[in-house]
Design a protein around this motif. Sequence first.
Motif, PDB file in Angstrom:
ATOM      1  N   SER A 227      -3.058  -0.123  13.848  1.00 28.63           N
ATOM      2  CA  SER A 227      -3.633  -1.353  13.304  1.00 28.63           C
ATOM      3  C   SER A 227      -3.996  -1.278  11.825  1.00 28.63           C
ATOM      4  O   SER A 227      -4.380  -2.289  11.235  1.00 28.63           O
ATOM      5  N   THR A 228      -3.884  -0.098  11.201  1.00 29.87           N
ATOM      6  CA  THR A 228      -4.208   0.037   9.776  1.00 29.87           C
ATOM      7  C   THR A 228      -3.099   0.834   9.086  1.00 29.87           C
ATOM      8  O   THR A 228      -2.368   1.599   9.717  1.00 29.87           O
ATOM      9  N   TRP A 229      -3.016   0.672   7.761  1.00 31.51           N
ATOM     10  CA  TRP A 229      -2.024   1.435   7.010  1.00 31.51           C
ATOM     11  C   TRP A 229      -2.335   2.930   7.082  1.00 31.51           C
ATOM     12  O   TRP A 229      -1.423   3.752   7.215  1.00 31.51           O
ATOM     13  N   ALA A 230      -3.602   3.275   6.990  1.00 37.00           N
ATOM     14  CA  ALA A 230      -3.964   4.700   7.057  1.00 37.00           C
ATOM     15  C   ALA A 230      -3.490   5.317   8.368  1.00 37.00           C
ATOM     16  O   ALA A 230      -2.953   6.435   8.395  1.00 37.00           O
ATOM     17  N   ALA A 231      -3.675   4.595   9.463  1.00 42.84           N
ATOM     18  CA  ALA A 231      -3.237   5.101  10.763  1.00 42.84           C
ATOM     19  C   ALA A 231      -1.717   5.226  10.813  1.00 42.84           C
ATOM     20  O   ALA A 231      -1.176   6.191  11.371  1.00 42.84           O
ATOM     21  N   ARG A 232      -1.024   4.284  10.218  1.00 45.60           N
ATOM     22  CA  ARG A 232       0.446   4.335  10.213  1.00 45.60           C
ATOM     23  C   ARG A 232       0.942   5.514   9.383  1.00 45.60           C
ATOM     24  O   ARG A 232       1.896   6.193   9.767  1.00 45.60           O
TER      25      ARG A 232
ATOM     26  N   THR B 170       0.852  -1.183   0.000  1.00 46.62           N
ATOM     27  CA  THR B 170       0.000   0.000   0.000  1.00 46.62           C
ATOM     28  C   THR B 170       0.886   1.231   0.000  1.00 46.62           C
ATOM     29  O   THR B 170       1.783   1.352   0.832  1.00 46.62           O
TER      30      THR B 170
END
Length: 271
Positions: free
Chosen positions: A132-137, A2
């Motif tokens: 826990s998600t790519w968006a959060a990272r 992603t």
Amino acid sequence: MTCARPAPALRRYVGSYTGFDLRGFPAGVHCGPPSRVLTAVISLSGPLEVAAGVGDGSPVMRFGSVAGGLMCRSVAIHHDGRQEGVQVSLTPLGARAVYGMPAAVLAHRLVPLEELLGALGVELVDRLRAASTWAARFTVLDELLLRAVGRGAGGDPVARMRPEVAEAWRRLVAARGRVRVGAVAEELGWSRRYLTERFRGEVGLSPKTFARVLRFEHAHELATTHDPLPWADVATASGYADQAHLVREWSEFTGSSPTAWRRGEVLLGTG
């Protein structure tokens, strides 16, 4: 895999973010090729086992997170068939803005990210692993990298890099290395020797070597598509004199011929 673009305020320093979760592959050694960017990788699983060269006896080092400078050879990434983490691509200007040093200081080196960012690096790794998600990272990356840039706000990193060097870098990248260094120097009002000294002192590679890296990077992109071109066509499209020229350059940058590289690269096709 992603990918995401950083926040607008970071885009002249950071080219991209890439999250990857690769599993189910046979264990092996991934050849991390040289490119135009400085790369930082934060593992979200086990330690990264990396050597600063492929097949040349370079020692394998273990990192939880690692930052590298511009290279003129591939790094060897040892894996057990799984890799999970986040990759950040920095421009040479980003080295000044985020790490507080010229890219040349990191050329040909692999350094623990925490060594460059201190407590901010420790916080970055902890928060990326907790998300826990790519968006959060990617949001965490924006926040922490903006803080890294902000703590160096006492001086604009653009002002600390000679504008002629920045312009030479831009022109070489725009042409994918297919431009004469002497012509670039003349257009900037510098001698080729002076441009070479200033460019190497800021970036870590000479303009000629950087142009070679850019041509190789283009060839590597063409060779890793899902429907790759024949090697002769890759050579022509990326600016090599002929296929033999490509083979020589490929062998120098990866430690193997194009055919042997394709046969041994178990992560080929993942991006």
